[in-house]
Design a protein around this motif. Structure first.
Motif, PDB file in Angstrom:
ATOM      1  N   ASP A 181       0.816  -1.309   0.018  1.00  0.00           N
ATOM      2  CA  ASP A 181       0.076   0.009   0.030  1.00  0.00           C
ATOM      3  C   ASP A 181       0.889   1.416   0.001  1.00  0.00           C
ATOM      4  N   CYS A 182       1.867   1.303   0.613  1.00  0.00           N
ATOM      5  CA  CYS A 182       2.869   2.409   0.797  1.00  0.00           C
ATOM      6  C   CYS A 182       3.657   2.718  -0.338  1.00  0.00           C
ATOM      7  N   VAL A 183       3.861   1.516  -1.228  1.00  0.00           N
ATOM      8  CA  VAL A 183       4.391   1.709  -2.764  1.00  0.00           C
ATOM      9  C   VAL A 183       3.350   2.211  -3.467  1.00  0.00           C
ATOM     10  N   LYS A 184       2.253   2.024  -3.371  1.00  0.00           N
ATOM     11  CA  LYS A 184       0.960   2.476  -4.256  1.00  0.00           C
ATOM     12  C   LYS A 184       0.771   3.987  -3.972  1.00  0.00           C
ATOM     13  N   TYR A 185       0.898   4.151  -2.851  1.00  0.00           N
ATOM     14  CA  TYR A 185       0.100   5.695  -2.317  1.00  0.00           C
ATOM     15  C   TYR A 185       1.280   6.602  -2.040  1.00  0.00           C
TER      16      TYR A 185
END
Length: 418
Positions: A396-400
């Motif tokens: 999620d941190c990679v995505k956002y």
């Protein structure tokens, strides 16, 4: 005996073909065995105020045995923290209160989170700053900026480079191996930073200096060749690593931004830290998370470079979904993405037509496999499990993460590539 050439490197940037005047506040760099016993002498040589605020934590002060005795003739005020793992704006404010309206200089003893609030406080109050590095654990010693957590959101604030930087090779060599490995992870990240910087310059005309980029690249390449020596207790190796870390910080000073030293991988790490702080979790050492994020970005960028052609489209993202993920940090993210976004400056047709050059830029740095092998030799943490993160949280941190900085990276353009 280790001899640094950093001041010669700084002087070599008096002129540059990029046309920009490169400046750094750094006036003296001392990296030698026994330097801890010469700190006072070095400060006097550089005309520092006789009044000093010595900032450290219990660990860094213990590692620097002899530094207080070297300051004979100085009037010392102390701010000794128990253990700073995260630099917060409250640290900055309390340091400012201790130095404002006084003839006083700041001596920061430590690495990373000890130095960051000192850089910002000294900048805000226009005070002299010396950093005495205690571990080759990150590249921010000479940086112009300070990553600080402010109301739960981590931002990089314009700060100042220190006038003087000192490293005792004996102390650096004796630093815990996990801190040395962390420094290696932070350095390998420069490959992604350089890729992102060059791609942005290609697509948007953002300022790019080949000479500064080469300074960073040479420093990382040197360290790559020393991967198997990173954790060895050897003064010459420790000095070389510390010097390489300083080189990238000098590069950031020359450009007045962090482009030469950080890209999408650092933003991923910063978001991980923000989420963990929000949830009451003490983050890992900076270079540990950055190193794993670097490997993730190398894998992704290499896979993109395998594509011979793409179709460029306008960014089309679900902002409600993004703001929902950030929650209490949503207003900060909204501020950075309105009234326009960083991708508005990218012409999809140009992204498409320049794809082969983008592929060449990615292929111009060591591959995922090469960096993975080097990080293993250097004792780095290399997997999401190694850094103790939940796999979904990391993904999620990679995505956002691209939306928490107003900075163009290849990761930010993922939704523009079809």
């Amino acid at each position: 005996m280790f001899e640094t050439k950093i001041m010669d490197v700084i002087r070599s940037f008096d002129t540059c073909d990029c046309g920009k005047k490169h400046y750094t506040a750094v006036k003296d760099v001392v990296i030698e065995s026994g330097a801890v016993h010469r700190v006072g002498e070095i400060l006097k040589k550089n005309s520092f105020s006789k009044n000093l605020l010595l900032v450290a934590d219990q660990n860094t002060l213990k590692a620097s045995e002899g530094i207080v005795e070297s300051l004979d003739g100085f009037n010392i005020t102390y701010k000794i923290y128990d253990n700073i793992r995260v630099a917060d704006m409250t640290h900055v404010k309390e340091l400012e209160e201790m130095i404002k309206d006084k003839d006083i200089a700041v001596l920061s003893v430590g690495s990373g989170s000890v130095n960051d609030p000192c850089r910002l406080a000294a900048a805000n109050q226009n005070k002299q700053l010396c950093i005495f590095g205690t571990a080759p654990s990150m590249d921010g010693f000479a940086s112009y900026s300070s990553p600080i957590v402010n109301n739960g959101f981590k931002e990089s604030f314009p700060a100042k480079s220190p006038e003087v930087i000192i490293g005792d090779t004996k102390i650096l060599a004796n630093a815990p191996t996990y801190l040395k490995s962390s420094g290696f992870g932070d350095m390998i990240a420069k490959y992604i930073g350089l890729v992102d910087w060059q791609i942005s310059a290609l697509l948007t005309g953002e300022y790019y200096c080949p000479k500064v980029a080469k300074l960073t690249r040479d420093a990382v390449d040197i360290l790559m060749g020393m991967a198997d020596k990173v954790t060895v207790n050897d003064e010459n190796t420790a000095g070389r690593i510390f010097e390489a870390l300083l080189m990238t910080g000098i590069g950031m000073s020359f450009t007045q931004n962090s482009r030469p030293a950080s890209g999408s991988e650092h933003i991923v790490s910063h978001l991980l830290e923000c989420v963990e702080l929000r949830d009451g979790i003490i983050p890992n050492y900076h270079g540990e998370d950055v190193g794993v994020a670097t490997l993730e970005m190398l894998k992704l960028y290499n896979s993109l470079a395998d594509r011979e052609s793409i179709k460029g489209v306008r960014e089309n993202v679900d902002w409600d979904d993004i703001y929902a993920f950030y929650g209490s940090m949503a207003d900060d993210v909204r501020r950075l993405n309105t009234p326009d976004t960083i991708t508005d400056s990218v012409d999809p047709a140009k992204l498409e037509s320049q794809w082969q050059k983008i592929r060449d830029i990615i292929h111009g740095v060591p591959s995922y496999e090469t960096c993975l092998d080097a990080m293993k030799k250097a004792g780095c943490k290399i997997t999401v499990q190694d850094i103790g993160k939940d796999e979904k949280l990391f993904r999620d941190c990679v995505k956002y993460s691209p939306y928490m900085r107003r900075r163009l990276t290849l990761l930010r353009m993922i939704d523009m590539i079809k």
